[in-house]
Scaffold this active site. Structure first.
Site: not given
Length: 345
Positions: A65, A183, A217-218, A318
């Site tokens: 993603h 990420d 995705e998040e 994150h």
């Protein structure tokens, strides 16, 4: 690994909070077309490129993603500063002191700023160190001469404008990669590099494979639609979570056995383990307790597939994240080995 690391640097420097991914998807499309592929945009903003394999009856999907954490303007405060609403699952502490950009929808301007506590100065606020980091107390200080809400609105800023965070990408001489949004831009870089290699070297994969760069995705629904009916196996390439009780590190590929959605397909993850064992790819098995992936989202949406999840180990996920080229290389090797392998029974 140089090209993959170059892709990581390029991708992390393109702002793409969930819901604001057009620019990075345009880059992906352009890059794939330059390799000689014909990528297709999905209706909700993802990009898929399909590579016909020797067996066109059974298909695979592999995803990464490109949407990231970010924020939106929640309100314009009387003093001209901005209140935020978070996009994605993270805490305000993770962005305190970070430089940011407000992407103004009305006129296309990009206005820089800094994310701070309202009670920042210890010379003025007795509770500067103890006040809760939350929506009420955190704000964006704009790099503009504004002291009222009216002056801020005169810049074109309004509720709903996206806010992206400065990634601060650093690649150290000894192989560490520090940045926000590793990420999942590490994984996207890996897929780009593999697609380039397959085209350059004329490699034919054993099964038709769809490379899906997802955009949501998040927030939990990135690549759970637009799946070809022939799909049998679904691999999400995403970050490996590190912390207390975690086996994942920054030097191996992390294979997820279970996350918040439940266990991943046992035989498929054991297939990944066997590939690591036979090809001397360093790996760790792990459980990510507060985590979901594009693969688990697809299964929840009803996809009848065997699903797996693996990725590079990402420290401080994150937040201001870090990994190492050893982990990136191990992940790239395993994805490559999997895509060239026979399907499990």
């Amino acid at each position: 690994m140089k090209t993959t690391v170059d892709y990581i640097t390029t991708l992390t420097n393109i702002p793409s909070p969930t819901g604001f991914t057009k620019t990075i998807m345009n880059y992906i499309v352009s890059e794939l077309q330059s390799f000689g592929y014909e990528p297709v945009r999905t209706h909700k903003g993802g990009v898929m490129v399909s590579v016909t394999g020797k067996d066109d009856d059974k298909h695979r999907i592999v995803t990464a993603h490109l949407d990231t954490l970010g924020a939106m303007v929640r309100a314009i405060k009387p003093d001209g500063r901005l209140k935020m609403d978070l996009v994605g699952g993270f805490v305000y502490n993770a962005i305190e002191g970070e430089n940011c950009t407000v992407h103004v929808a009305k006129n296309g301007k990009e206005i820089s700023g800094t994310i701070l506590m309202h009670q920042t100065s210890i010379h003025v606020y007795k509770d500067a160190g103890t006040a809760e980091r939350n929506q009420a107390n955190m704000e964006v200080r704009l790099d503009e001469k504004v002291t009222t809400a009216e002056e801020t609105r005169a810049l074109g800023i309004e509720v709903g404008d996206f806010i992206s965070f400065d990634p601060r990408v650093v690649v150290t001489p000894n192989g560490f990669i520090k940045s926000r949004h590793l990420d999942d831009k590490v994984s996207a870089a890996i897929l780009l590099e593999l697609l380039k290699t397959y085209k350059d070297e004329g490699i034919e994969l054993p099964y038709t494979t769809h490379f899906y760069f997802s955009a949501f995705e998040e927030v939990g629904h990135g690549a759970n639609s637009s799946l070809p009916s022939q799909t049998v196996e679904y691999l999400a390439v995403d970050m490996g979570a590190m912390g207390d009780d975690q086996a994942t590190d920054e030097y191996t590929v992390s294979i997820c056995v279970k996350d918040a959605s439940g266990p991943y397909h046992y035989e498929l993850r054991q297939h990944m383990v066997a590939l690591c064992e036979t090809q001397n790819i360093p790996y760790k098995l792990d459980i990510y307790p507060y985590y979901g992936s594009d693969a688990s989202a697809a299964v929840r949406a009803g996809a009848e597939v065997k699903h797996a999840l693996l990725g590079a180990g990402i420290e401080s996920s994150h937040s201001y994240e870090r990994t190492h080229t050893d982990s990136v290389e191990a992940t790239e090797r395993l994805v490559d080995a999997y895509l060239k392998s026979e399907m499990i029974d």
